[in-house]
Scaffold this motif. Sequence first.
Motif, mmCIF file in Angstrom:
data_model
loop_
_atom_site.group_PDB
_atom_site.id
_atom_site.type_symbol
_atom_site.label_atom_id
_atom_site.label_comp_id
_atom_site.label_asym_id
_atom_site.label_seq_id
_atom_site.Cartn_x
_atom_site.Cartn_y
_atom_site.Cartn_z
ATOM 1 N N LEU A 1 20.110 -7.797 13.162
ATOM 2 C CA LEU A 1 21.224 -7.323 13.977
ATOM 3 C C LEU A 1 21.791 -6.054 13.338
ATOM 4 C CD1 LEU A 1 23.050 -10.725 14.641
ATOM 5 C CD2 LEU A 1 21.384 -9.565 16.092
ATOM 6 N N LYS A 2 21.658 -4.936 14.041
ATOM 7 C CA LYS A 2 22.052 -3.650 13.471
ATOM 8 C C LYS A 2 23.189 -2.975 14.229
ATOM 9 C CE LYS A 2 17.311 -2.924 11.849
ATOM 10 N NZ LYS A 2 16.093 -2.081 11.954
ATOM 11 N N ASN A 3 23.627 -3.584 15.318
ATOM 12 C CA ASN A 3 24.640 -2.950 16.143
ATOM 13 C C ASN A 3 26.049 -3.259 15.660
ATOM 14 O OD1 ASN A 3 22.939 -1.662 18.238
ATOM 15 N ND2 ASN A 3 22.288 -3.767 18.603
ATOM 16 N N LYS A 4 26.994 -2.474 16.121
ATOM 17 C CA LYS A 4 28.391 -2.606 15.693
ATOM 18 C C LYS A 4 29.064 -3.807 16.356
ATOM 19 C CE LYS A 4 28.278 1.485 13.575
ATOM 20 N NZ LYS A 4 27.187 2.224 14.191
ATOM 21 N N ALA A 5 30.101 -4.305 15.718
ATOM 22 C CA ALA A 5 30.802 -5.505 16.170
ATOM 23 C C ALA A 5 31.635 -5.244 17.423
ATOM 24 C CB ALA A 5 31.703 -6.022 15.059
ATOM 25 N N VAL A 6 31.692 -6.285 18.273
ATOM 26 C CA VAL A 6 32.550 -6.289 19.451
ATOM 27 C C VAL A 6 33.644 -7.335 19.226
ATOM 28 C CG1 VAL A 6 32.697 -6.763 21.923
ATOM 29 C CG2 VAL A 6 30.666 -5.604 20.990
#
Length: 247
Positions: free
Chosen positions: A78-83
């Motif tokens: 998981l490389k995406n930014k937090a929501v």
Amino acid sequence: MRIKYIASIALIALGSILALKGAIDGDQSLINAGIGGIFLGIVVLSFATSEYIKYDALEAVLTPYTELCKKLLKTLDLKNKAVYIPPYDNMPDGGVFIPLHEDFDIDLAKLDENVMFLTDVGREKEMGLLITPLGKELMKMYESYSEMDFSGAGVGVVEGAPVLKALGLARSITIEEDNERIKVYLEGVVLDTCSKDCEQIACPICSSILLAIAKSLQELIQVEKLEVKERYIEISARKIGGIDRWM
């Protein structure tokens, strides 16, 4: 003083164990209980010890939990930014979703406090990791201090949250908002746990502010960029729609 110190360390240690076990087992209820224990211990510790002991103990107990979460992100790629998800019926304390794909989707109707891994075959856009924000108890302290619920209050109310200063965690906080984006400026942050990793697994300070903003706006917000320069932190985030849009 000694009794307060022992009690606070015991609460923080027990909370850390529960949070770690919850993360390993994928049990959000244990994580929630653990985080609650950690911050109850922090409050007691803040009034029972010297600054050095307080921050040293806080960083020591938070590190194992954050390191485990980082390993989960690496294992799951998981490389995406937090929501940041504001509190709603299914998740009264809100949550943090780290999507597998940059082009992601969230079905809030499917989420609840017991969900951690989203791996629904055939719905790849919804895959990711759902965790409890480390700063949820700190955010509740903001509300308790101001004697108001941030829900729908507008992002400006968070700017005046004096709890960080009262606990000696940061010297000042400034928040700027336009139609789509939010900027957060924190000065005099005392914890070394604040780092670039807060773009995904945020420390208690960063996550408390981001969750409070999401709650005050009643919108999901996604972190875009986080910069750390010594004791100064700058966070950029964007609004991605309210609860209704993602139901």
